[in-house]
Design an enzyme around this catalytic site. Sequence first.
Site, short mmCIF file in Angstrom:
data_model
loop_
_atom_site.label_atom_id
_atom_site.label_comp_id
_atom_site.label_asym_id
_atom_site.label_seq_id
_atom_site.Cartn_x
_atom_site.Cartn_y
_atom_site.Cartn_z
CB CYS A 270 -8.11 59.97 -3.15
SG CYS A 270 -8.50 58.39 -3.94
CB CYS B 129 -14.60 57.11 -5.51
SG CYS B 129 -15.01 56.06 -4.08
CB CYS C 218 -13.66 60.48 0.23
SG CYS C 218 -12.81 59.05 0.93
CB CYS D 152 -9.01 53.02 -1.88
SG CYS D 152 -10.00 53.53 -0.46
CD GLN E 142 -17.10 51.13 16.82
OE1 GLN E 142 -17.13 52.00 15.95
NE2 GLN E 142 -18.07 51.01 17.72
CG PHE F 129 -27.59 48.26 21.55
CD1 PHE F 129 -28.52 47.78 20.63
CD2 PHE F 129 -28.02 49.15 22.53
CE1 PHE F 129 -29.85 48.18 20.70
CE2 PHE F 129 -29.35 49.56 22.60
CZ PHE F 129 -30.27 49.06 21.67
CD GLU G 74 -25.79 42.66 19.42
OE1 GLU G 74 -26.55 42.60 18.42
OE2 GLU G 74 -25.26 43.71 19.82
CG ASP H 61 -21.73 51.40 20.21
OD1 ASP H 61 -22.23 52.34 19.57
OD2 ASP H 61 -20.78 50.71 19.78
CB CYS I 193 -22.64 55.71 14.54
SG CYS I 193 -24.15 54.73 14.40
#
Length: 410
Positions: free
Chosen positions: A59, A65, A68, A142, A242, A269, A289, A337, A363
């Site tokens: 990129c 930026c 990343c 991007c 997601q 969740f 939730e 999750d 995550c």
Amino acid sequence: MSAKVTIERLGHLGDGIARGPVFVAGALPGEVVSGELDGGRLTAPRIVTPSPDRVSAPCRHYKTCGGCALQHASDAFVAAWKQEVVRTALAAQGLAPPFRAILTSPPQSRRRAVFSGRRTKHGVLVGFHARASGMVVDVPGCLLVDPAIARARPCLEALTRLGASRKGALALTVTVAPEGPDIAVAGGKPADAALRAELAALAEAHGLSRLSWEGEVIALRQRPTVGFDGIAVTPPPGAFLQATGQGEAALRAAAAEAVGNAARIADLFAGCGSFALPLARRAEVHAVEGAGEMVAALDEGWRRASGLKRVTTEVRDLFRRPLLPDELARFDAVVIDPPRAGAEAQMTELARGEVARIAAVSCNPVSFARDAAILVAGGYALHWVQVVDQFRWSPHVELAALFSRDHIPV
């Protein structure tokens, strides 16, 4: 002070770490790097001896930026490193499960992105923040976002021109939808009658499906939908999803395999139903939730769909009020999750219960490892871990895993 260091490992944010510790942005293990030592960080680093895993960043915005952090590393290196991040977190808890091959989302697959928009002396600036900085960097090329998001840039600039104050930045959340971009804006001017009219006209001119301002829907041309394995749901403005469709599909497939032939499943969740609704094709599901608007979206998606078994919903703060063993007893399997903090309270209750199978999605490798240790101490076996990389070129890691009671065949 000038210094030369050898990078020993990568930190969890993707920085190279030398003995000291000394942190070096953009460095890889084994590299010799020189620069100016400022506290515990090497500034203006220069690679003296490059790693064989070093590649040219694809990129053109990489150096400015902050989105990343790992484009300078080969795909194979990043994949192995992300697996090792999870493996190390689990080892710290005394766990060493089998790992499946990592699944990585392709470039230009991010279906949801949050941009910053600022007014400047000469116009507007829309982009991502620079690394460890409040400065906004324009990123017209991007390589992460879906082309539909890239095409929304003129609209984001127009929104910034209309609604940003001189002092602050807008947060512009763009979600890809078949009906047109779904944009939610926060941090803008108060929406008086004149601004509302201008925003509605802008939404029409740019073909938006929905435009929301500080949580209020200003324009709704068509109800935006997201497909969860072909089941359409209209999420609340700016709702969590997601990051990529490919990543979601990988996590969903792992969760579906983990719950096996369970007839009654609790989805904890549950969000807007990315796991609950597809699982309802073969099992009854109870979705829990904490955000009421997400539960409403999930319930509506179920009622509009065909061919699904019964889905019940519950608005409940699982951090404060986890499901207890007597409530869990009616389920054959659980999908869980949680956010990055994990679900320590709920995992403690699961460990006390007798649910046969648990599909855990996470995550955050550290909170996952902590929660995994709770389940294992409660008699569960951790059978496998599937790492999913839907935040390509970033240090972020997602995963799914199967836990079961030892007497349950896998």
